[in-house]
Structure formats: C-alpha cells, structure tokens
Design an enzyme around this catalytic site. Structure first.
Site, PDB file in Angstrom:
ATOM      1  N   ARG A 103       0.879  -1.184   0.000  1.00  0.00           N
ATOM      2  CA  ARG A 103       0.000   0.000   0.000  1.00  0.00           C
ATOM      3  C   ARG A 103       0.902   1.215   0.000  1.00  0.00           C
ATOM      4  O   ARG A 103       1.711   1.404   0.917  1.00  0.00           O
ATOM      5  CB  ARG A 103      -0.915   0.014   1.217  1.00  0.00           C
ATOM      6  CG  ARG A 103      -1.564   1.356   1.453  1.00  0.00           C
ATOM      7  CD  ARG A 103      -2.641   1.335   2.496  1.00  0.00           C
ATOM      8  NE  ARG A 103      -3.834   0.685   1.983  1.00  0.00           N
ATOM      9  CZ  ARG A 103      -5.052   0.809   2.532  1.00  0.00           C
ATOM     10  NH1 ARG A 103      -5.223   1.557   3.599  1.00  0.00           N
ATOM     11  NH2 ARG A 103      -6.092   0.182   2.018  1.00  0.00           N
ATOM     12  N   HIS A 130      -7.524   0.819  -6.246  1.00  0.00           N
ATOM     13  CA  HIS A 130      -7.684  -0.037  -5.067  1.00  0.00           C
ATOM     14  C   HIS A 130      -8.340  -1.347  -5.538  1.00  0.00           C
ATOM     15  O   HIS A 130      -9.504  -1.609  -5.231  1.00  0.00           O
ATOM     16  CB  HIS A 130      -8.537   0.687  -4.020  1.00  0.00           C
ATOM     17  CG  HIS A 130      -8.448   0.125  -2.637  1.00  0.00           C
ATOM     18  ND1 HIS A 130      -7.679  -0.991  -2.329  1.00  0.00           N
ATOM     19  CD2 HIS A 130      -9.043   0.516  -1.463  1.00  0.00           C
ATOM     20  CE1 HIS A 130      -7.803  -1.247  -1.037  1.00  0.00           C
ATOM     21  NE2 HIS A 130      -8.611  -0.355  -0.497  1.00  0.00           N
ATOM     22  N   GLN A 133     -10.124  -3.867  -3.017  1.00  0.00           N
ATOM     23  CA  GLN A 133     -11.407  -3.369  -2.511  1.00  0.00           C
ATOM     24  C   GLN A 133     -12.513  -3.640  -3.527  1.00  0.00           C
ATOM     25  O   GLN A 133     -13.598  -4.108  -3.169  1.00  0.00           O
ATOM     26  CB  GLN A 133     -11.303  -1.860  -2.232  1.00  0.00           C
ATOM     27  CG  GLN A 133     -12.593  -1.235  -1.762  1.00  0.00           C
ATOM     28  CD  GLN A 133     -13.003  -1.707  -0.371  1.00  0.00           C
ATOM     29  OE1 GLN A 133     -12.251  -1.595   0.571  1.00  0.00           O
ATOM     30  NE2 GLN A 133     -14.225  -2.235  -0.249  1.00  0.00           N
ATOM     31  N   ASP A 221     -17.133   7.388  -1.085  1.00  0.00           N
ATOM     32  CA  ASP A 221     -15.826   7.316  -0.416  1.00  0.00           C
ATOM     33  C   ASP A 221     -15.541   8.699   0.162  1.00  0.00           C
ATOM     34  O   ASP A 221     -16.196   9.682  -0.195  1.00  0.00           O
ATOM     35  CB  ASP A 221     -14.759   6.893  -1.449  1.00  0.00           C
ATOM     36  CG  ASP A 221     -13.371   6.718  -0.855  1.00  0.00           C
ATOM     37  OD1 ASP A 221     -13.246   6.594   0.379  1.00  0.00           O
ATOM     38  OD2 ASP A 221     -12.390   6.717  -1.639  1.00  0.00           O
ATOM     39  N   CYS A 261     -16.336   1.864   0.975  1.00  0.00           N
ATOM     40  CA  CYS A 261     -15.109   1.105   1.229  1.00  0.00           C
ATOM     41  C   CYS A 261     -14.647   1.244   2.676  1.00  0.00           C
ATOM     42  O   CYS A 261     -13.930   0.380   3.177  1.00  0.00           O
ATOM     43  CB  CYS A 261     -14.009   1.536   0.261  1.00  0.00           C
ATOM     44  SG  CYS A 261     -13.703   3.311   0.279  1.00  0.00           S
ATOM     45  N   ARG A 289     -13.516  -8.382   1.944  1.00  0.00           N
ATOM     46  CA  ARG A 289     -12.092  -8.105   1.714  1.00  0.00           C
ATOM     47  C   ARG A 289     -11.285  -9.362   2.038  1.00  0.00           C
ATOM     48  O   ARG A 289     -10.342  -9.721   1.330  1.00  0.00           O
ATOM     49  CB  ARG A 289     -11.603  -6.941   2.600  1.00  0.00           C
ATOM     50  CG  ARG A 289     -12.229  -5.589   2.321  1.00  0.00           C
ATOM     51  CD  ARG A 289     -11.812  -5.056   0.964  1.00  0.00           C
ATOM     52  NE  ARG A 289     -10.373  -4.973   0.805  1.00  0.00           N
ATOM     53  CZ  ARG A 289      -9.589  -3.997   1.276  1.00  0.00           C
ATOM     54  NH1 ARG A 289     -10.125  -2.981   1.925  1.00  0.00           N
ATOM     55  NH2 ARG A 289      -8.281  -4.010   1.076  1.00  0.00           N
TER      56      ARG A 289
HETATM   57  N1  NVA Z   1      -9.847   6.967  -1.313  1.00  0.00           N
HETATM   58  C1  NVA Z   1      -9.482   6.471  -0.009  1.00  0.00           C
HETATM   59  C2  NVA Z   1      -9.763   5.017   0.090  1.00  0.00           C
HETATM   60  C3  NVA Z   1      -9.496   4.415   1.449  1.00  0.00           C
HETATM   61  C4  NVA Z   1      -9.782   2.942   1.500  1.00  0.00           C
HETATM   62  C5  NVA Z   1      -8.012   6.762   0.250  1.00  0.00           C
HETATM   63  O1  NVA Z   1      -7.208   6.560  -0.672  1.00  0.00           O
HETATM   64  O2  NVA Z   1      -7.667   7.184   1.345  1.00  0.00           O
HETATM   65  N1   CP Z   2     -11.142   0.124   2.691  1.00  0.00           N
HETATM   66  C1   CP Z   2      -9.867   0.016   3.106  1.00  0.00           C
HETATM   67  O1   CP Z   2      -8.948  -0.250   2.319  1.00  0.00           O
HETATM   68  O2   CP Z   2      -9.707   0.208   4.443  1.00  0.00           O
HETATM   69  P1   CP Z   2      -8.324   0.406   5.217  1.00  0.00           P
HETATM   70  O3   CP Z   2      -7.778   1.735   4.780  1.00  0.00           O
HETATM   71  O4   CP Z   2      -8.696   0.372   6.656  1.00  0.00           O
HETATM   72  O5   CP Z   2      -7.385  -0.712   4.838  1.00  0.00           O
END
Ligand code: NVA
Ligand code: CP
Length: 303
Positions: A103, A130, A133, A221, A261, A289
C-alpha cells in the site's frame, strides 16, 4: 511466469470472475469451518506506507487462514522509509517470501516493485487504484443481487482511486457505471480512455441525481483521501452536496444497495441514516475483503 495484481486494467473479465468464484468458494469453506491451508508454509510481506485497518487485518488474517504467515512492514520501522530503493526491497523480499502486498502513494512504485520482484505483487491501494477493494465490492454486489451483468453501479464523490477501480471492475463485469463528481475531480484520464472500449456504459456527470437515477448499487468514499489531509478544508467545500442521502436514495432503484469502502465520515459523503440503514451491506463488503484477498493470494501464490 509469476502473476501480479497491480490494477484491474491488467485483468481480463474472465480473470476477475475467476477471483470472485474462488472468493465465494473460500468464504463457503470458512463459514462451514473447513480448514483450507492451501498456502501452508508461505509468507506474505505486507508493506504499508499509508494507514490501514481493513487491508492489514484482512491480509494478515487471510494468509494465516490459508496456512501461511504475514509480515507487517511499515515505512516507519523498515528501511523503506529511509529511502532504500524499491528495486532493492523487491529483490531482497523475493529471496525470503512468497508474495508481497504493498500500500503506497504512486502506482509507479508498485509497478517497479513488481518488475524487480520474482514473486507475486498485490496492490493494497495506491493513489491510482484499489483493486482488492473492488474485487470485494463486486463479490458483495453479486451476493446480494445474484448477478453483476446489466446492473447500474453509481459512485458519488471524488474521482479518486475508488472511482477509477470501480469503473474498470464494473465495466469488465458487464455493469453500467455512473460517476457523480465535480468537473475538476473526474476519474483518471487513463481510466476514461479505457471506458471508450465500452460505448454507452459509463456516464460521468456533476449532477448526482442524474448519476444515481435507477442505480442498483450506490457507492461513495471520503472527500479527502490519504495524502490529501492538507486539502481537507477546501475539499469539504468542493464536495458539499456530493453525498448519499435520502434524496439520492429516492431516485435510485427501490431496492438499491449502498456500499462504502470505509472508513466513513457520516454527515459528509453519506448521512448517518443511509449508512445505518445499509450497514449490513457495508459490513458484508468489509468482510469480503478477507475472502476476495484470500482468493487473490491463493490464485497468485499457490504452487
Ligand atoms: N480513497 C481512499 C480510500 C481508502 C480505503 C483513500 O485513498 O484514502
Ligand atoms: N477500505 C480500506 O482499504 O480500508 P483500510 O484503509 O482500513 O485498509
């Protein structure tokens, strides 16, 4: 040749459906209490350069349930945060482990990691996409609606990593996709270009009621993603109104489901009332997930 999951753009529709079918099978095994140590003795390195609750816990639990082991690496306590080149991290981890989940911010970093790694690399979120997800999202919609093809999926909010992946995953699974977003926050041009292969299947509009009309699944989101904390105040103004609320629900299909998400900001991108009315769907989605990522690990890391 090793396979990776770097972005849904790289997968065929058949490959996506195979992951969803495998996820359903693994979910069924778990629900029936049947052990499934298909990755016994294997190790997944998990690199996190951003925060996480779901991704970390579902990957770590998932590899454990498959008989393997996960190693959590953050940029704060590994050499990754001290500028060790990703090319070197890739080659070192490839000597110890059987898969890498990452990540991070730039999609290019994930692509470079995969280029230099000799083991599968899985994208656990970048600024661009993502994919894990959205695999869980598709699994959840299919579970609740019995199909994907022909359904309308509407996303309201920032044209961000989630919007990008929902467009690609939705279109590849035969769904119509609509995005309700401000003109200055449209999805990535690469994704909009890809959508040209699906004439008439994608609508991007600043009018959220138009986007939500007759939708079978509504999705939203956060207005400010990880890395955009400094823009949060400005974004609160830009996105005011880009919210799933009772009015949006009233124009969607009458049995429309709602997905998020997570983490969610009630009163911003979704009202507390809509969130709680659809909490079962949202937490099924979070649960999936685990199953979807176990499917990805199984398909990429099995011998
Ligand atoms: N768009 C959000 C998704 C989190 C799961 C982010 O990138 O922070
Ligand atoms: N939706 C998601 O990826 O959650 P986290 O940021 O908690 O991993």
């Amino acid at each position: 040749m090793k396979k990776d999951l770097l972005k849904l753009l790289d997968l065929t529709s058949e490959e996506i459906l195979k992951i969803l079918d495998t996820a359903d099978t693994l979910k069924d095994l778990r629900k029936r209490g049947i052990q499934h140590p298909f990755l016994a003795g294997k190790t997944l390195a998990m690199i996190f350069e951003k925060s996480s609750t779901r991704t970390r816990v579902s990957f770590e639990t998932g590899i454990y349930q498959l008989g393997g082991n996960g190693i959590y690496l953050s940029d704060k306590d590994s050499q990754i945060g001290r500028s060790e080149p990703v090319e070197d991290t890739a080659r070192v981890l490839s000597r110890y482990c059987d898969g890498i989940m990452i990540r991070t911010f730039a999609q290019e970093e994930v692509e470079t990691l995969a280029k230099y790694a000799t083991i599968p690399v899985i994208n656990g979120l970048t600024d661009f996409c993502h994919p894990c997800q959205v695999l869980a999202d598709l699994q959840t919609i299919r579970e609740h609606k019995g199909k994907l093809e022909g359904l309308k999926l509407c996303y309201i909010g920032d044209g961000n990593n989630m919007a990008n992946s929902l467009i690609v995953g939705g279109l590849k699974c035969g769904m119509k996709v609509s995005i309700g977003c401000p003109d200055a926050y449209r999805p990535d041009p690469q994704v909009l270009k890809f959508a040209e292969e699906y004439p008439g299947m994608l609508q991007v509009t600043p009018d959220i009621l138009e986007a939500a009309k007759d939708a079978d699944a509504l999705y939203t989101d956060v207005w400010a993603s990880m890395g955009q904390e400094g823009e949060a105040t400005e974004r609160r103004q830009v996105f005011a109104g880009y919210q799933i609320n009772a009015e949006v629900m009233s124009v969607a299909a009458k049995d429309a489901m709602v997905l998020h998400c997570l983490p969610a900001h009630r009163g911003e991108e979704i009202t507390a009332e809509v969130f709680e009315a659809h909490a079962d769907e949202i937490f099924d989605e979070a649960e999936n997930r685990l199953h979807a990522q176990k499917a990805v690990m199984y398909l990429l890391m099995k011998d």
